[in-house]
Design an enzyme around this catalytic site. Structure first.
Site, PDB file in Angstrom:
ATOM      1  N   ASP A 193       0.916  -1.208  -0.064  1.00 49.86           N
ATOM      2  CA  ASP A 193      -0.026  -0.048  -0.335  1.00 49.86           C
ATOM      3  C   ASP A 193       0.949   1.334   0.038  1.00 49.86           C
ATOM      4  O   ASP A 193       1.514   1.477   0.994  1.00 49.86           O
ATOM      5  CB  ASP A 193      -0.760  -0.034   1.219  1.00 49.86           C
ATOM      6  CG  ASP A 193      -2.062   1.139   1.200  1.00 49.86           C
ATOM      7  OD1 ASP A 193      -2.071   1.813   0.324  1.00 49.86           O
ATOM      8  OD2 ASP A 193      -2.937   0.717   1.973  1.00 49.86           O
ATOM      9  N   HIS A 231      -9.182  -1.602  -8.724  1.00 49.68           N
ATOM     10  CA  HIS A 231      -8.936  -0.529  -7.907  1.00 49.68           C
ATOM     11  C   HIS A 231      -7.764   0.316  -8.366  1.00 49.68           C
ATOM     12  O   HIS A 231      -7.918   1.580  -8.186  1.00 49.68           O
ATOM     13  CB  HIS A 231      -8.871  -0.892  -6.430  1.00 49.68           C
ATOM     14  CG  HIS A 231      -8.672   0.307  -5.471  1.00 49.68           C
ATOM     15  ND1 HIS A 231      -9.643   0.929  -5.058  1.00 49.68           N
ATOM     16  CD2 HIS A 231      -7.464   0.540  -4.674  1.00 49.68           C
ATOM     17  CE1 HIS A 231      -9.421   1.992  -4.340  1.00 49.68           C
ATOM     18  NE2 HIS A 231      -8.061   1.758  -4.083  1.00 49.68           N
TER      19      HIS A 231
END
Length: 425
Positions: free
Chosen positions: A239, A333
């Site tokens: 992330d 995403h």
């Protein structure tokens, strides 16, 4: 949600050393850190994101030694590296408290933040919770919510960019845990140092303000991996691969309000969107590895785009597989949140993970305390979130449960307190 606004940030995390970080050991630092300052961590994370900045893993004995400066151009806690522990807390001014009381409160808060970030006691009534620790990269950041300006009679000074965020179809917001007159972000690489700052800020509020909501978070501890790398969120995904970097020529333009800003008190400031995003981990963990990667558009093991290459290889949006299907699904995403798919919209994400126990159904209450920074949320967060709202594959595995937008002024000069130009201008 977005790669910008959700757990799986697809932004570049590498960053340059931030000049506000000072590796010197304060008088309260552990004796054992004195010889380790050549490997300090802290603010040397530059663009926040999830990649640590040091050239090698950081020995634990150096974690406490790093000091982040309080009196800087931009408030601390924006471009500094992610810290291991964090607290987000919003306050409402109490009935009868107005501009005068708010100014006195920000003066107290600023002095307390300056002292604690230098590794000093908060004052004569210090609790000694952090007595044995160094500064531990502590940062304290202050912001103003939309309602603050009507409470203090400063409506004419409220920025247009602080207008309430639009409603999103995926929102399931708890109003009692959203918004607020004042917002404080606390981060540190030691849990006791972070709590010590939180307690001091809460005590300083006195009779002027009361806590509206508080949220506690965490990130990977510096030095926990064999080498610096992009961290993982609670879904197990890397992330922070494409977070904006201060070294990029348009970084300041995207993240900070220009010095010529209107209103002038926001010069060198930024806008923070804060969201509590619950991850539906039981549902997510039922997916196969391949299905999880298709939702995100990146490999779980190394963060590489499904179109091939390494974590930092540019995503090929047109590449197809042997069946003729897009390698990166149309609703992935990482595809949807790319700046080049959103008119260049970009934000600097600097979140914390959270875990607040197990609910009555045995489901973990866990996810992301999403914090993103931008010069204008209407050009940063909003367009990306609107696009995610229309078809992000990740949306069925997350839930936006609270939200806030705060104007964060520039850093206080020596002799000033944060927000002084607003409250006394």
């Amino acid at each position: 949600m977005a790669e910008q606004s959700l757990p799986v940030a697809d932004q570049d995390a590498s960053a340059e050393e931030k000049p506000s970080a000072r590796p010197g050991v304060s008088r309260r630092a552990l004796l054992g850190t004195a010889g380790a300052t050549g490997l300090v961590l802290g603010a040397a994370g530059g663009a926040a994101g999830y990649a640590a900045a040091p050239a090698a893993a950081t020995p634990l004995t150096s974690v406490g030694s790093t000091e982040v400066m309080f009196h800087v151009k931009h408030q601390p806690g924006i471009t500094d590296g992610l810290q291991a522990r964090g607290h987000l807390v919003a306050f409402d001014l109490t009935p009868g408290a107005g501009r005068k009381e708010a100014a006195a409160l920000l003066r107290r808060w600023s002095e307390t933040a300056r002292r604690l970030m230098a590794g000093e006691p908060s004052g004569s009534d210090d609790t000694d919770v952090a007595r044995d620790a160094g500064p531990s990269s502590l940062t304290v950041t202050f912001g103003f919510g939309h309602s603050f300006f009507s409470r203090t009679g400063l409506e004419k000074q409220r920025p247009v960019a602080l207008d309430p965020l639009p409603d999103f179809s995926s929102d399931r917001l708890d109003k009692s845990r959203s918004d607020g007159d004042l917002w404080v972000q606390i981060g540190a690489n030691d849990a006791l140092v972070a709590f010590h700052a939180l307690r001091a800020i809460q005590k300083d509020a006195g009779s002027a303000a009361r806590v509206r909501w508080q949220m506690n978070g965490f990130n990977r501890t510096p030095g926990a991996t064999a080498h610096p790398m992009t961290a993982r969120n609670l879904m197990g995904q890397l992330d922070g691969t494409r977070n904006p970097k201060p070294s990029e020529p348009d970084f300041d333009k995207r993240i900070f309000v220009p010095s010529s800003a209107t209103p002038s008190w926001m010069a060198n400031g930024s806008y923070a969107v804060v969201r509590r995003i619950r991850m539906l981990l039981d549902d997510w963990e039922k997916l196969s590895l391949g299905a999880q990667e298709a939702v995100i558009g990146r490999r779980k093991a190394n963060g590489a785009a499904l179109s091939g290459g390494s974590e930092t290889t540019a995503m090929d949006l047109e590449k197809t597989d042997a069946k003729g299907d897009l390698a990166v699904p149309i609703n992935a995403h990482a595809r949807i949140t790319r700046p080049d798919q959103n008119g260049g919209a970009a934000m600097l994400r600097r979140p914390f993970s959270f875990h607040d126990g197990i609910d009555a159904d045995g489901v973990p209450d866990a996810g992301l305390l999403f914090v993103c920074w931008q010069a204008d949320p209407l050009r940063g967060f909003v367009p990306v979130q609107r696009k995610l709202d229309r078809g992000d594959a990740l949306s069925q595995f997350i839930r936006h449960e609270s939200s806030g937008l705060f104007a964060v002024p520039g850093g206080a000069a020596r002799g000033e307190y944060v927000g002084q130009r607003l409250l006394e201008g």
